[in-house]
Design an enzyme around this catalytic site. Sequence first.
Site, mmCIF file in Angstrom:
data_model
loop_
_atom_site.group_PDB
_atom_site.id
_atom_site.type_symbol
_atom_site.label_atom_id
_atom_site.label_comp_id
_atom_site.label_asym_id
_atom_site.label_seq_id
_atom_site.Cartn_x
_atom_site.Cartn_y
_atom_site.Cartn_z
ATOM 1 N N ARG A 155 5.946 -19.723 3.399
ATOM 2 C CA ARG A 155 6.980 -18.727 3.718
ATOM 3 C C ARG A 155 7.833 -18.503 2.476
ATOM 4 O O ARG A 155 8.668 -19.313 2.126
ATOM 5 C CB ARG A 155 7.861 -19.198 4.877
ATOM 6 C CG ARG A 155 9.021 -18.228 5.129
ATOM 7 C CD ARG A 155 9.570 -18.389 6.486
ATOM 8 N NE ARG A 155 8.476 -18.277 7.442
ATOM 9 C CZ ARG A 155 8.487 -17.486 8.500
ATOM 10 N NH1 ARG A 155 9.526 -16.754 8.727
ATOM 11 N NH2 ARG A 155 7.475 -17.450 9.323
ATOM 12 N N GLU A 199 13.340 -13.316 3.389
ATOM 13 C CA GLU A 199 12.932 -14.084 4.564
ATOM 14 C C GLU A 199 14.117 -14.805 5.175
ATOM 15 O O GLU A 199 15.195 -14.854 4.594
ATOM 16 C CB GLU A 199 11.849 -15.113 4.169
ATOM 17 C CG GLU A 199 10.481 -14.502 3.917
ATOM 18 C CD GLU A 199 9.788 -14.044 5.205
ATOM 19 O OE1 GLU A 199 10.325 -14.264 6.307
ATOM 20 O OE2 GLU A 199 8.702 -13.436 5.096
ATOM 21 N N ARG A 246 -0.769 -17.843 1.183
ATOM 22 C CA ARG A 246 -1.213 -18.250 2.524
ATOM 23 C C ARG A 246 -2.621 -18.849 2.477
ATOM 24 O O ARG A 246 -2.913 -19.820 3.159
ATOM 25 C CB ARG A 246 -1.174 -17.061 3.476
ATOM 26 C CG ARG A 246 0.227 -16.474 3.658
ATOM 27 C CD ARG A 246 1.124 -17.452 4.389
ATOM 28 N NE ARG A 246 2.459 -16.948 4.604
ATOM 29 C CZ ARG A 246 2.836 -16.187 5.635
ATOM 30 N NH1 ARG A 246 1.950 -15.804 6.528
ATOM 31 N NH2 ARG A 246 4.084 -15.808 5.756
ATOM 32 N N GLU A 259 -4.246 -6.173 -2.188
ATOM 33 C CA GLU A 259 -4.140 -5.158 -1.136
ATOM 34 C C GLU A 259 -5.297 -4.177 -1.256
ATOM 35 O O GLU A 259 -5.524 -3.603 -2.325
ATOM 36 C CB GLU A 259 -2.792 -4.443 -1.261
ATOM 37 C CG GLU A 259 -2.600 -3.277 -0.322
ATOM 38 C CD GLU A 259 -2.100 -3.655 1.077
ATOM 39 O OE1 GLU A 259 -1.920 -4.862 1.348
ATOM 40 O OE2 GLU A 259 -1.903 -2.744 1.897
ATOM 41 N N ASP A 318 -4.721 -9.743 12.713
ATOM 42 C CA ASP A 318 -4.182 -10.816 11.875
ATOM 43 C C ASP A 318 -5.230 -11.901 11.749
ATOM 44 O O ASP A 318 -5.887 -12.259 12.732
ATOM 45 C CB ASP A 318 -2.941 -11.436 12.533
ATOM 46 C CG ASP A 318 -1.654 -10.835 12.005
ATOM 47 O OD1 ASP A 318 -1.714 -9.931 11.150
ATOM 48 O OD2 ASP A 318 -0.579 -11.282 12.455
ATOM 49 N N GLU A 372 -0.379 -16.975 9.446
ATOM 50 C CA GLU A 372 -1.099 -15.741 9.128
ATOM 51 C C GLU A 372 -1.514 -15.825 7.664
ATOM 52 O O GLU A 372 -0.681 -16.110 6.796
ATOM 53 C CB GLU A 372 -0.191 -14.531 9.358
ATOM 54 C CG GLU A 372 -0.929 -13.228 9.146
ATOM 55 C CD GLU A 372 -0.002 -12.034 8.967
ATOM 56 O OE1 GLU A 372 1.148 -12.074 9.456
ATOM 57 O OE2 GLU A 372 -0.430 -11.067 8.319
ATOM 58 N N ARG A 399 10.102 -10.187 0.090
ATOM 59 C CA ARG A 399 10.720 -10.023 1.408
ATOM 60 C C ARG A 399 11.887 -10.979 1.523
ATOM 61 O O ARG A 399 11.757 -12.156 1.179
ATOM 62 C CB ARG A 399 9.720 -10.338 2.527
ATOM 63 C CG ARG A 399 8.626 -9.315 2.549
ATOM 64 C CD ARG A 399 7.702 -9.464 3.728
ATOM 65 N NE ARG A 399 6.660 -8.438 3.583
ATOM 66 C CZ ARG A 399 5.656 -8.247 4.400
ATOM 67 N NH1 ARG A 399 5.514 -9.015 5.445
ATOM 68 N NH2 ARG A 399 4.777 -7.292 4.188
ATOM 69 N N CYS A 441 0.794 -1.241 0.000
ATOM 70 C CA CYS A 441 0.000 0.000 0.000
ATOM 71 C C CYS A 441 0.828 1.294 0.000
ATOM 72 O O CYS A 441 0.356 2.313 -0.509
ATOM 73 C CB CYS A 441 -1.024 0.017 1.130
ATOM 74 S SG CYS A 441 -0.312 -0.124 2.772
ATOM 75 N N CYS A 463 -5.981 -0.556 5.720
ATOM 76 C CA CYS A 463 -5.568 -1.410 4.610
ATOM 77 C C CYS A 463 -5.699 -2.859 5.022
ATOM 78 O O CYS A 463 -5.746 -3.176 6.214
ATOM 79 C CB CYS A 463 -4.162 -1.082 4.129
ATOM 80 S SG CYS A 463 -2.844 -1.609 5.219
ATOM 81 N N ASN A 474 -4.260 -9.814 6.794
ATOM 82 C CA ASN A 474 -4.452 -8.896 7.916
ATOM 83 C C ASN A 474 -5.415 -7.777 7.535
ATOM 84 O O ASN A 474 -5.787 -7.629 6.359
ATOM 85 C CB ASN A 474 -3.112 -8.346 8.420
ATOM 86 C CG ASN A 474 -2.377 -7.521 7.382
ATOM 87 O OD1 ASN A 474 -2.914 -7.176 6.328
ATOM 88 N ND2 ASN A 474 -1.131 -7.198 7.672
HETATM 89 N N1 SER Z 1 0.320 -3.309 3.983
HETATM 90 C C1 SER Z 1 -0.012 -4.310 4.941
HETATM 91 C C2 SER Z 1 1.175 -5.183 5.274
HETATM 92 O O1 SER Z 1 2.200 -5.095 4.655
HETATM 93 C C3 SER Z 1 -1.158 -5.145 4.469
HETATM 94 O O2 SER Z 1 -0.885 -5.820 3.313
HETATM 95 O O3 SER Z 1 1.080 -5.987 6.148
HETATM 96 ZN ZN ZN Z 2 -1.261 -2.037 3.571
#
Ligand code: SER
Ligand code: ZN
Length: 501
Positions: free
Chosen positions: A349, A340, A467, A357, A418, A431, A338, A308, A460, A434
């Site tokens: 993962r 990880e 997941r 989003e 979450d 998770e 990411r 976001c 957001c 969220n």
């Molecule tokens: N922007 C939030 C996050 O990174 C929801 O996607 O967790």
């Molecule tokens: Zn977000």
Amino acid sequence: MIYFDLRASFIFTKEISDLYSVFDNFFNNNTDKILSKNDEVGSTIEDFNINDNKLTIHLKSNQIVRANEALIRLKKELSNFIGFKFKIGIREVLINFFIIKIEADNGVDIETLPYVKNIDYENDRYIKIVFDTETEQKLTFSEIEKRIPDRIITLIKNKLEDYGGKNEHWELLWESEDKKFESNEDPTELMLNEGWIKRGYNRGQWIYGPEATYLFRTFEKIVLKELLEPLKYTEMIFPKLVSWDVWMKSGHAQGVYPEIYYVCPPKTRDPKYWEDVKNIYNITKEVPVDLIKEKIDVPIGGMCYAQCPSFWGFLQGETLASDQLPLKVYDHSGTSHRYESGGIHGIERVDEFHRLELVWVGTKEDTLEQAENLKKKYNHIFEDILEIKWRTAWVTPWFMAQEGKHGLSDMKDAGTVDYEALTPYNNKWIEIQNLSINANKYTKGFNVKSQDNKLLWSGCSGVGLERWAAAFISQHGLNSEKWPKKFKEYFKNMPKGIKTL
Ligand code: SER
Ligand code: ZN
């Protein structure tokens, strides 16, 4: 308590040797303005001396008026007074030494900080920060004006709070009823065995075959039909290469560094500059990565991480017309990345993932109401369509966690829920998505206003497709005959996969 000990020199444009008593009177008459706050004395002038055109002053203080703050005030008052009365200006302020002692039950594991010569834990009582006042990296008056010492204190206080037991917050809100599961297998193994997915070349990356891709698209279709369309969300495309500017405003620049996939452009796109790299590759058939490292520029940012933040560039500095509110948009135009933790993980993962989003913006009431609308829709999806075992928890807000912070937000009503699902094969919760109320963090950070000047909030929600797939497959298995009825209505027919010999 925090104690400050600062000695600085004011260099004047003219000789001031015969003005000792003038300065003495000035200090005595201006203690309130310079050294106190709300009638409480914070700072004291220990002593001062004058030499040619130089006035050296020694300040000690507590946190009521920090010595660095007193110095800023002193410069202002002094230049007004001495300029007006004697037509003498202040040419420069030199910092001779500056020490801050923070009372604490333990030290902090920080070895170096900008502008700091030395930081250690003294007498089991103080964190002692000795500023560098000598080398090229020294603290000058300009840094004092930029509040650098105050930021250093904040940083150390935050560290101390973390040690004080502020952990990642997790508090169960709700849990669905127990279910009988169709599967007790690792969803990644199941999909790998059936040829639905294969490992990508990069760590934590998968190549999704037709069946897995169709499953993801079905999830998206469910969100679209059950939630986005009825709640009137419109689609946008958010950039997936995120610049430092965005992360400075979103807060990520405070702590996300260990997990970023950095993006570096070439230093130049002149083909001649890259000739040697091409030639080396063509002759040795090995990519000369060390040479490439020399030829690329500093990172301009990183790959999409939270999805976001880069939306907010669209609204930055803008005023939203009242009939636009609440604004409701979503993006599913690309991957998030990411770095990880290492080791081999399944699809739950991953370093490269796919997420829908949702972002909404409005008054505080609108924002909270939209969150409740979404929660109802999610509840319906998980209970009646996916039919999974799931739960919700109130956790450290995503925007704090991604800044490297713990605990809960100080902003009332702001925070993250979450959504977790059980993976029966290992009896763990993962998770799966969220939903957050971000209060005015983003509208403030990106300076977004409403036409009627009402304070704007935002929220957001990130729906993680990997997941969802891990949760769904681990609970229902791969045999689509056994999948929940309403889900099958959405899924219809399994596409033909790619079989290899
Ligand atoms: N922007 C939030 C996050 O990174 C929801 O996607 O967790
Ligand atoms: Zn977000």
